[in-house]
Design a protein around this motif. Structure first.
Motif, PDB file in Angstrom:
ATOM      1  N   ILE A  73     -11.901   6.148  -5.824  1.00  0.00           N
ATOM      2  CA  ILE A  73     -10.844   5.314  -6.377  1.00  0.00           C
ATOM      3  C   ILE A  73     -10.196   4.489  -5.269  1.00  0.00           C
ATOM      4  CG2 ILE A  73      -8.632   5.312  -7.586  1.00  0.00           C
ATOM      5  CD1 ILE A  73      -9.482   7.933  -8.915  1.00  0.00           C
ATOM      6  N   GLN A  74     -10.255   3.168  -5.408  1.00  0.00           N
ATOM      7  CA  GLN A  74      -9.615   2.298  -4.430  1.00  0.00           C
ATOM      8  C   GLN A  74      -8.103   2.354  -4.599  1.00  0.00           C
ATOM      9  OE1 GLN A  74     -10.778  -1.807  -4.651  1.00  0.00           O
ATOM     10  NE2 GLN A  74      -9.678  -2.390  -2.785  1.00  0.00           N
ATOM     11  N   CYS A  75      -7.387   2.490  -3.488  1.00  0.00           N
ATOM     12  CA  CYS A  75      -5.932   2.578  -3.508  1.00  0.00           C
ATOM     13  C   CYS A  75      -5.334   1.613  -2.480  1.00  0.00           C
ATOM     14  CB  CYS A  75      -5.456   3.997  -3.181  1.00  0.00           C
ATOM     15  SG  CYS A  75      -6.065   5.292  -4.285  1.00  0.00           S
ATOM     16  N   GLU A  76      -4.085   1.218  -2.705  1.00  0.00           N
ATOM     17  CA  GLU A  76      -3.343   0.404  -1.758  1.00  0.00           C
ATOM     18  C   GLU A  76      -2.168   1.204  -1.220  1.00  0.00           C
ATOM     19  OE1 GLU A  76      -2.166  -3.109  -3.837  1.00  0.00           O
ATOM     20  OE2 GLU A  76      -4.087  -4.126  -3.488  1.00  0.00           O
ATOM     21  N   ILE A  77      -1.904   1.080   0.071  1.00  0.00           N
ATOM     22  CA  ILE A  77      -0.777   1.773   0.688  1.00  0.00           C
ATOM     23  C   ILE A  77       0.526   1.097   0.275  1.00  0.00           C
ATOM     24  CG2 ILE A  77       0.349   2.324   2.881  1.00  0.00           C
ATOM     25  CD1 ILE A  77      -2.431   2.622   4.108  1.00  0.00           C
ATOM     26  N   THR A  78       1.491   1.894  -0.179  1.00  0.00           N
ATOM     27  CA  THR A  78       2.804   1.378  -0.570  1.00  0.00           C
ATOM     28  C   THR A  78       3.920   1.898   0.324  1.00  0.00           C
ATOM     29  OG1 THR A  78       3.099   3.190  -2.165  1.00  0.00           O
ATOM     30  CG2 THR A  78       2.094   1.139  -2.974  1.00  0.00           C
ATOM     31  N   GLY A  79       3.611   2.874   1.163  1.00  0.00           N
ATOM     32  CA  GLY A  79       4.640   3.432   2.038  1.00  0.00           C
ATOM     33  C   GLY A  79       4.103   4.609   2.833  1.00  0.00           C
ATOM     34  N   GLY A  80       5.004   5.291   3.536  1.00  0.00           N
ATOM     35  CA  GLY A  80       4.612   6.436   4.335  1.00  0.00           C
ATOM     36  C   GLY A  80       4.015   6.020   5.664  1.00  0.00           C
ATOM     37  N   SER A  81       3.509   7.001   6.399  1.00  0.00           N
ATOM     38  CA  SER A  81       2.885   6.739   7.694  1.00  0.00           C
ATOM     39  C   SER A  81       1.774   7.754   7.906  1.00  0.00           C
ATOM     40  CB  SER A  81       3.908   6.838   8.823  1.00  0.00           C
ATOM     41  OG  SER A  81       4.502   8.127   8.839  1.00  0.00           O
ATOM     42  N   GLY A  82       0.847   7.421   8.794  1.00  0.00           N
ATOM     43  CA  GLY A  82      -0.302   8.280   9.026  1.00  0.00           C
ATOM     44  C   GLY A  82       0.081   9.619   9.636  1.00  0.00           C
ATOM     45  N   GLU A  83      -0.043  10.687   8.864  1.00  0.00           N
ATOM     46  CA  GLU A  83       0.278  12.034   9.322  1.00  0.00           C
ATOM     47  C   GLU A  83      -0.746  13.016   8.770  1.00  0.00           C
ATOM     48  OE1 GLU A  83       4.185  13.074   8.130  1.00  0.00           O
ATOM     49  OE2 GLU A  83       5.184  11.457   9.229  1.00  0.00           O
ATOM     50  N   SER A  84      -1.213  13.913   9.612  1.00  0.00           N
ATOM     51  CA  SER A  84      -2.153  14.937   9.147  1.00  0.00           C
ATOM     52  C   SER A  84      -1.416  15.972   8.304  1.00  0.00           C
ATOM     53  CB  SER A  84      -2.848  15.604  10.334  1.00  0.00           C
ATOM     54  OG  SER A  84      -1.894  16.155  11.224  1.00  0.00           O
ATOM     55  N   GLY A  85      -2.196  16.780   7.578  1.00  0.00           N
ATOM     56  CA  GLY A  85      -1.598  17.769   6.692  1.00  0.00           C
ATOM     57  C   GLY A  85      -2.128  19.164   6.943  1.00  0.00           C
ATOM     58  N   MET A  86      -1.963  20.054   5.957  1.00  0.00           N
ATOM     59  CA  MET A  86      -2.381  21.442   6.105  1.00  0.00           C
ATOM     60  C   MET A  86      -3.887  21.573   6.304  1.00  0.00           C
ATOM     61  SD  MET A  86      -0.062  23.464   3.281  1.00  0.00           S
ATOM     62  CE  MET A  86      -0.944  24.983   3.650  1.00  0.00           C
ATOM     63  N   GLU A  87      -4.666  20.683   5.696  1.00  0.00           N
ATOM     64  CA  GLU A  87      -6.126  20.773   5.757  1.00  0.00           C
ATOM     65  C   GLU A  87      -6.740  19.741   6.694  1.00  0.00           C
ATOM     66  OE1 GLU A  87      -7.475  20.461   1.747  1.00  0.00           O
ATOM     67  OE2 GLU A  87      -6.631  22.395   1.144  1.00  0.00           O
TER      68      GLU A  87
END
Length: 205
Positions: A149-163
């Motif tokens: 599914i193609q998505c567009e970024i609307t906010g946030g910042s590049g951060e890794s997660g639990m996985e």
């Protein structure tokens, strides 16, 4: 692409699961339980995994057997694609994971990107529906459909997660080592092709 014994084990498991779901006759139920046990024994023998573990992971579902659904988010910044580094194998994949009960495919894409890459996104187009057996993934005990599914970024910042342990954008000719259980090089390149022209129809196999 699949190993033949694995095809047979999965088909036997699906037949047994459907039979156990719909059969009323005690003798038919017994026969389908035997078929399920054979599929478990095949999987355990070929993989070296204890039968108890195989049964819990491979033959624990009820109802009519259907493919699992893996949802992957395809996000571009310029001519680069967003990928996350998986803690499980140290390689890179499009953000995503198994579809969750109660969530639409779009909602799964949004959730996975936020959890694995730190970005808020808006899904805009279904690019592809791929059958895992048609692509060079490692053998899998499950039959899997993969939704891109193609998505567009609307906010946030590049951060890794639990996985995940890292987040990055990569050009088509500079892809990192890929987590081929999750996505193959040909699939990533296909995603680049899908967005080069706005009117390309959804691809499926």
């Amino acid at each position: 692409m699949e190993i033949k014994w694995l095809d047979w084990a999965k088909e036997l498991q699906a037949i047994a699961q459907a039979g156990l779901t719909y059969s009323k006759d005690m003798y038919d139920i017994e026969r389908f339980e035997m078929i399920r046990d054979l599929s478990i024994e095949m999987m355990a023998k070929q993989t070296g995994t204890p039968q108890k573990v195989v049964k819990e992971l491979f033959a624990n579902e009820t109802g009519y057997a259907t493919p699992k659904v893996d949802v992957r988010a395809v996000i571009f910044k310029g001519n680069k694609i967003l990928m996350v580094k998986e803690k499980l194998d140290g390689h890179w994949a499009l953000p995503g994971g198994w579809a969750d009960i109660g969530l639409t495919a779009k909602e799964v894409a949004v959730k996975e990107v936020r959890e694995e890459a730190g970005y808020n996104v808006q899904p805009i187009k279904l690019l592809a529906v791929l059958d895992k057996k048609c692509h060079p993934h490692p053998p899998s005990p499950y039959h899997v459909y993969k939704l891109f599914i193609q998505c567009e970024i609307t906010g946030g910042s590049g951060e890794s997660g639990m996985e995940t342990s890292d987040v990055g954008f990569f050009a088509e000719d500079e892809l990192p080592p890929l987590s081929v259980e999750r996505n193959t090089e040909s699939q990533i390149k296909q995603m680049f092709d899908c967005v080069k022209e706005a009117n390309v129809p959804t691809y499926f196999d």
